[in-house]
Design an enzyme around this catalytic site. Structure first.
Site, PDB file in Angstrom:
ATOM      1  CE  LYS A   9      -8.889 -11.159   8.694  1.00  0.00           C
ATOM      2  NZ  LYS A   9      -8.879 -10.582  10.634  1.00  0.00           N
ATOM      3  CE1 TYR A  49      -2.940 -10.040   9.375  1.00  0.00           C
ATOM      4  CE2 TYR A  49      -3.409 -12.261   8.540  1.00  0.00           C
ATOM      5  CZ  TYR A  49      -4.194 -11.273   9.309  1.00  0.00           C
ATOM      6  OH  TYR A  49      -5.688 -11.165   8.944  1.00  0.00           O
ATOM      7  CG  PHE A  57      -3.227 -15.977  17.030  1.00  0.00           C
ATOM      8  CD1 PHE A  57      -3.172 -15.412  16.242  1.00  0.00           C
ATOM      9  CD2 PHE A  57      -2.806 -14.663  18.340  1.00  0.00           C
ATOM     10  CE1 PHE A  57      -2.584 -13.927  15.928  1.00  0.00           C
ATOM     11  CE2 PHE A  57      -2.513 -14.133  18.543  1.00  0.00           C
ATOM     12  CZ  PHE A  57      -2.098 -13.175  17.373  1.00  0.00           C
ATOM     13  NE  ARG A  85      -6.407  -1.184  13.803  1.00  0.00           N
ATOM     14  CZ  ARG A  85      -6.215  -2.498  14.132  1.00  0.00           C
ATOM     15  NH1 ARG A  85      -6.269  -2.702  13.430  1.00  0.00           N
ATOM     16  NH2 ARG A  85      -6.208  -2.558  15.185  1.00  0.00           N
ATOM     17  CB  THR A  91      -8.908  -7.203  17.264  1.00  0.00           C
ATOM     18  OG1 THR A  91      -8.386  -6.863  17.288  1.00  0.00           O
ATOM     19  CG2 THR A  91      -8.727  -8.934  16.967  1.00  0.00           C
ATOM     20  NE  ARG A 102     -12.531  -7.013  12.699  1.00  0.00           N
ATOM     21  CZ  ARG A 102     -10.689  -7.084  13.524  1.00  0.00           C
ATOM     22  NH1 ARG A 102     -10.740  -5.932  13.927  1.00  0.00           N
ATOM     23  NH2 ARG A 102     -10.111  -7.037  12.368  1.00  0.00           N
ATOM     24  CG  HIS A 115      -6.215  -7.011   7.930  1.00  0.00           C
ATOM     25  ND1 HIS A 115      -5.258  -6.856   8.334  1.00  0.00           N
ATOM     26  CD2 HIS A 115      -5.012  -5.713   6.686  1.00  0.00           C
ATOM     27  CE1 HIS A 115      -3.877  -6.136   8.583  1.00  0.00           C
ATOM     28  NE2 HIS A 115      -4.169  -5.501   7.704  1.00  0.00           N
ATOM     29  CD  GLU A 126      -1.392  -4.246   6.875  1.00  0.00           C
ATOM     30  OE1 GLU A 126      -2.508  -3.567   6.065  1.00  0.00           O
ATOM     31  OE2 GLU A 126      -0.696  -4.457   7.576  1.00  0.00           O
TER      32      GLU A 126
END
Ligand code: IDP
Ligand code: MG
Length: 150
Positions: A9, A49, A57, A85, A91, A102, A115, A126
């Site tokens: 991102k 998305y 958001f 993940r 998240t 993260r 992502h 995707e």
């Protein structure tokens, strides 16, 4: 063998962490089978998305994901979706475990670096958005093997 779609991102791109993000996933054992640098526009963001359209958001999310070029990657490996993940972390970076991307590199949910598809079905959808009409190579098992030629 499974595939997942990863996005590096804009915050990770701007902070010079693209290599770090991809490297952590690559070192986990996931192989790169697709790679692009691109700028996402509003239409592509809404498509990617779609499940979040209308949420509080959403506008912030579109502004974020369209704010600079990003890297889209297709990674392949055993349980690639879940493995990616797990390596990414939760998240919300403040809830992500230390040792995850993260958890180690972020604080804000609106700037959470990466992502990763949330299911094999999402991954197929995707990958279709980011690699539409593109041929992705198939790795052969031979890439694991070294041949000693004396
Ligand atoms: P995921 O990226 O871990 O799959 P999702 O729930 O699918 O998380 O949300 C997509 C993205 O939307 C998140 O990665 C994050 O960038 C953003 N997002 C999710 N929830 C919030 C929020 O409460 N505030 C701001 N941004 C959010
Ligand atoms: Mg998601």
């Amino acid at each position: 063998m499974e595939r997942t779609l990863i996005l590096v991102k804009p915050d990770a791109m701007q902070r010079g962490l693209a290599g770090e993000v991809l490297s952590r996933l690559e070192r986990r054992g996931l192989r790169i089978v697709g790679l692009r640098l691109l700028q996402v526009d509003r239409a592509m963001a809404e498509r990617h998305y779609a499940e979040h359209v209308g949420k509080g958001f959403f506008e912030g999310l579109v502004g974020y994901i369209t704010s600079s070029p990003i890297i889209a990657a297709v990674l392949e490996g055993t349980n690639a979706v879940a493995a990616a993940r797990q390596t990414m972390g939760s998240t919300r970076p403040t809830e992500a475990a230390p040792g995850t991307i993260r958890g180690d590199l972020g604080l804000e949910v609106g700037r959470n670096l990466v992502h990763g598809s949330d299911s094999p079905e999402s991954a197929a959808r995707e990958i279709g958005i980011f690699f539409e009409g593109m041929d992705l190579p198939t790795w052969s098992r031979n890439v694991d093997q070294w041949v000693f030629e004396g």
